[in-house]
Design a protein around this motif. Structure first.
Motif, mmCIF file in Angstrom:
data_model
loop_
_atom_site.group_PDB
_atom_site.id
_atom_site.type_symbol
_atom_site.label_atom_id
_atom_site.label_comp_id
_atom_site.label_asym_id
_atom_site.label_seq_id
_atom_site.Cartn_x
_atom_site.Cartn_y
_atom_site.Cartn_z
ATOM 1 N N ILE A 86 25.998 8.766 -26.147
ATOM 2 C CA ILE A 86 26.410 9.434 -27.370
ATOM 3 C C ILE A 86 27.917 9.637 -27.275
ATOM 4 O O ILE A 86 28.414 10.151 -26.269
ATOM 5 C CB ILE A 86 25.722 10.800 -27.516
ATOM 6 C CG1 ILE A 86 24.212 10.630 -27.667
ATOM 7 C CG2 ILE A 86 26.285 11.576 -28.705
ATOM 8 C CD1 ILE A 86 23.438 11.932 -27.592
ATOM 9 N N ALA A 87 28.645 9.245 -28.311
ATOM 10 C CA ALA A 87 30.089 9.488 -28.358
ATOM 11 C C ALA A 87 30.295 10.960 -28.727
ATOM 12 O O ALA A 87 30.021 11.355 -29.860
ATOM 13 C CB ALA A 87 30.746 8.572 -29.379
ATOM 14 N N PRO A 88 30.754 11.803 -27.777
ATOM 15 C CA PRO A 88 30.848 13.246 -28.012
ATOM 16 C C PRO A 88 31.680 13.627 -29.237
ATOM 17 O O PRO A 88 31.345 14.574 -29.942
ATOM 18 C CB PRO A 88 31.489 13.786 -26.736
ATOM 19 C CG PRO A 88 31.226 12.760 -25.704
ATOM 20 C CD PRO A 88 31.183 11.445 -26.428
ATOM 21 N N ASN A 89 32.741 12.893 -29.504
ATOM 22 C CA ASN A 89 33.619 13.253 -30.620
ATOM 23 C C ASN A 89 33.032 12.905 -31.987
ATOM 24 O O ASN A 89 33.642 13.184 -33.017
ATOM 25 C CB ASN A 89 34.986 12.610 -30.446
ATOM 26 C CG ASN A 89 34.923 11.101 -30.410
ATOM 27 O OD1 ASN A 89 33.883 10.518 -30.112
ATOM 28 N ND2 ASN A 89 36.028 10.450 -30.692
ATOM 29 N N THR A 90 31.842 12.316 -32.013
ATOM 30 C CA THR A 90 31.213 11.953 -33.287
ATOM 31 C C THR A 90 30.093 12.905 -33.682
ATOM 32 O O THR A 90 29.526 12.764 -34.763
ATOM 33 C CB THR A 90 30.636 10.522 -33.237
ATOM 34 O OG1 THR A 90 29.539 10.480 -32.313
ATOM 35 C CG2 THR A 90 31.704 9.508 -32.842
ATOM 36 N N ILE A 91 29.764 13.884 -32.841
ATOM 37 C CA ILE A 91 28.645 14.784 -33.126
ATOM 38 C C ILE A 91 29.011 15.710 -34.286
ATOM 39 O O ILE A 91 30.050 16.367 -34.267
ATOM 40 C CB ILE A 91 28.255 15.612 -31.886
ATOM 41 C CG1 ILE A 91 27.840 14.682 -30.742
ATOM 42 C CG2 ILE A 91 27.131 16.587 -32.226
ATOM 43 C CD1 ILE A 91 27.664 15.386 -29.419
ATOM 44 N N THR A 92 28.148 15.725 -35.287
ATOM 45 C CA THR A 92 28.351 16.565 -36.473
ATOM 46 C C THR A 92 27.082 17.361 -36.744
ATOM 47 O O THR A 92 25.995 16.791 -36.815
ATOM 48 C CB THR A 92 28.657 15.686 -37.707
ATOM 49 O OG1 THR A 92 29.787 14.878 -37.427
ATOM 50 C CG2 THR A 92 28.909 16.522 -38.938
ATOM 51 N N VAL A 93 27.222 18.670 -36.873
ATOM 52 C CA VAL A 93 26.082 19.495 -37.260
ATOM 53 C C VAL A 93 25.907 19.341 -38.765
ATOM 54 O O VAL A 93 26.822 19.608 -39.535
ATOM 55 C CB VAL A 93 26.297 20.975 -36.883
ATOM 56 C CG1 VAL A 93 25.169 21.832 -37.439
ATOM 57 C CG2 VAL A 93 26.382 21.126 -35.374
ATOM 58 N N VAL A 94 24.734 18.882 -39.177
ATOM 59 C CA VAL A 94 24.446 18.650 -40.584
ATOM 60 C C VAL A 94 23.759 19.878 -41.189
ATOM 61 O O VAL A 94 24.046 20.278 -42.315
ATOM 62 C CB VAL A 94 23.559 17.399 -40.772
ATOM 63 C CG1 VAL A 94 23.190 17.180 -42.225
ATOM 64 C CG2 VAL A 94 24.259 16.168 -40.210
ATOM 65 N N TYR A 95 22.843 20.485 -40.398
ATOM 66 C CA TYR A 95 22.100 21.634 -40.905
ATOM 67 C C TYR A 95 21.719 22.552 -39.766
ATOM 68 O O TYR A 95 21.213 22.101 -38.731
ATOM 69 C CB TYR A 95 20.842 21.138 -41.636
ATOM 70 C CG TYR A 95 20.020 22.225 -42.273
ATOM 71 C CD1 TYR A 95 20.487 22.925 -43.386
ATOM 72 C CD2 TYR A 95 18.763 22.543 -41.774
ATOM 73 C CE1 TYR A 95 19.727 23.929 -43.974
ATOM 74 C CE2 TYR A 95 17.992 23.527 -42.361
ATOM 75 C CZ TYR A 95 18.476 24.220 -43.460
ATOM 76 O OH TYR A 95 17.720 25.201 -44.040
ATOM 77 N N LYS A 96 21.984 23.807 -39.892
ATOM 78 C CA LYS A 96 21.633 24.907 -38.995
ATOM 79 C C LYS A 96 22.393 24.938 -37.675
ATOM 80 O O LYS A 96 22.977 25.941 -37.330
ATOM 81 C CB LYS A 96 20.132 24.995 -38.756
ATOM 82 C CG LYS A 96 19.370 25.607 -39.897
ATOM 83 C CD LYS A 96 18.000 26.014 -39.410
ATOM 84 C CE LYS A 96 17.336 26.911 -40.422
ATOM 85 N NZ LYS A 96 16.053 27.371 -39.933
ATOM 86 N N GLY A 97 22.324 23.910 -36.874
ATOM 87 C CA GLY A 97 23.033 23.916 -35.600
ATOM 88 C C GLY A 97 22.206 24.399 -34.420
ATOM 89 O O GLY A 97 20.993 24.270 -34.401
ATOM 90 N N PHE A 98 22.876 24.994 -33.445
ATOM 91 C CA PHE A 98 22.243 25.356 -32.185
ATOM 92 C C PHE A 98 22.189 26.867 -32.016
ATOM 93 O O PHE A 98 23.053 27.589 -32.480
ATOM 94 C CB PHE A 98 23.022 24.732 -31.014
ATOM 95 C CG PHE A 98 22.983 23.238 -31.040
ATOM 96 C CD1 PHE A 98 22.012 22.544 -30.345
ATOM 97 C CD2 PHE A 98 23.886 22.517 -31.804
ATOM 98 C CE1 PHE A 98 21.950 21.156 -30.395
ATOM 99 C CE2 PHE A 98 23.839 21.137 -31.854
ATOM 100 C CZ PHE A 98 22.868 20.463 -31.153
ATOM 101 N N GLY A 99 21.174 27.330 -31.310
ATOM 102 C CA GLY A 99 21.032 28.753 -31.057
ATOM 103 C C GLY A 99 19.932 29.365 -31.886
ATOM 104 O O GLY A 99 18.850 28.812 -32.016
ATOM 105 N N ALA A 100 20.219 30.495 -32.494
ATOM 106 C CA ALA A 100 19.215 31.252 -33.253
ATOM 107 C C ALA A 100 18.633 30.417 -34.388
ATOM 108 O O ALA A 100 19.338 29.666 -35.053
ATOM 109 C CB ALA A 100 19.826 32.524 -33.818
ATOM 110 N N SER A 101 17.340 30.553 -34.574
ATOM 111 C CA SER A 101 16.674 29.832 -35.658
ATOM 112 C C SER A 101 16.835 30.617 -36.908
ATOM 113 O O SER A 101 16.752 30.299 -37.981
ATOM 114 C CB SER A 101 15.197 29.621 -35.337
ATOM 115 O OG SER A 101 15.077 28.759 -34.242
#
Length: 101
Positions: A86-101
């Motif tokens: 995975i190319a790290p600089n290409t990661i895009t959060v599209v919806y919600k993201g990480f952590g709390a639901s």
């Protein structure tokens, strides 16, 4: 071979996902135009741990994706190392993201 890779205890050593095989990439000589991976948040975290560079500090390697969360990234095959990543600089959060639901 479609069998899962297991350790001596029968546990899946890849965090519940099948590793993409280098010989498959060599036969096809190119990546498909898009890959959609769907899975449990712990599976997604294992996917990031496996395919991101070890030096990457991306939150997805240690924190689960929120319920119904969506991320996009460039997935590539390096012909020199014969590995996927995975190319790290290409990661895009599209919806919600990480952590709390």
């Amino acid at each position: 071979d479609d069998q899962k890779e297991n350790d001596d205890n029968g546990d899946n050593v890849n965090g519940g996902f099948k590793t993409i095989k280098t010989e498959d990439a060599n036969k096809k000589k190119k990546m498909p135009p898009a890959v959609i991976a769907v899975g449990h948040s712990a599976w997604i975290r294992s996917f990031f741990k496996h395919y991101l560079p070890s030096k990457s500090e991306f939150i997805g390697k240690t924190t689960k994706l929120s319920n119904c969360g969506v991320v996009a990234f460039k997935f590539y095959y390096n012909k020199h190392t014969q590995k996927f990543g995975i190319a790290p600089n290409t990661i895009t959060v599209v919806y919600k993201g990480f952590g709390a639901s």
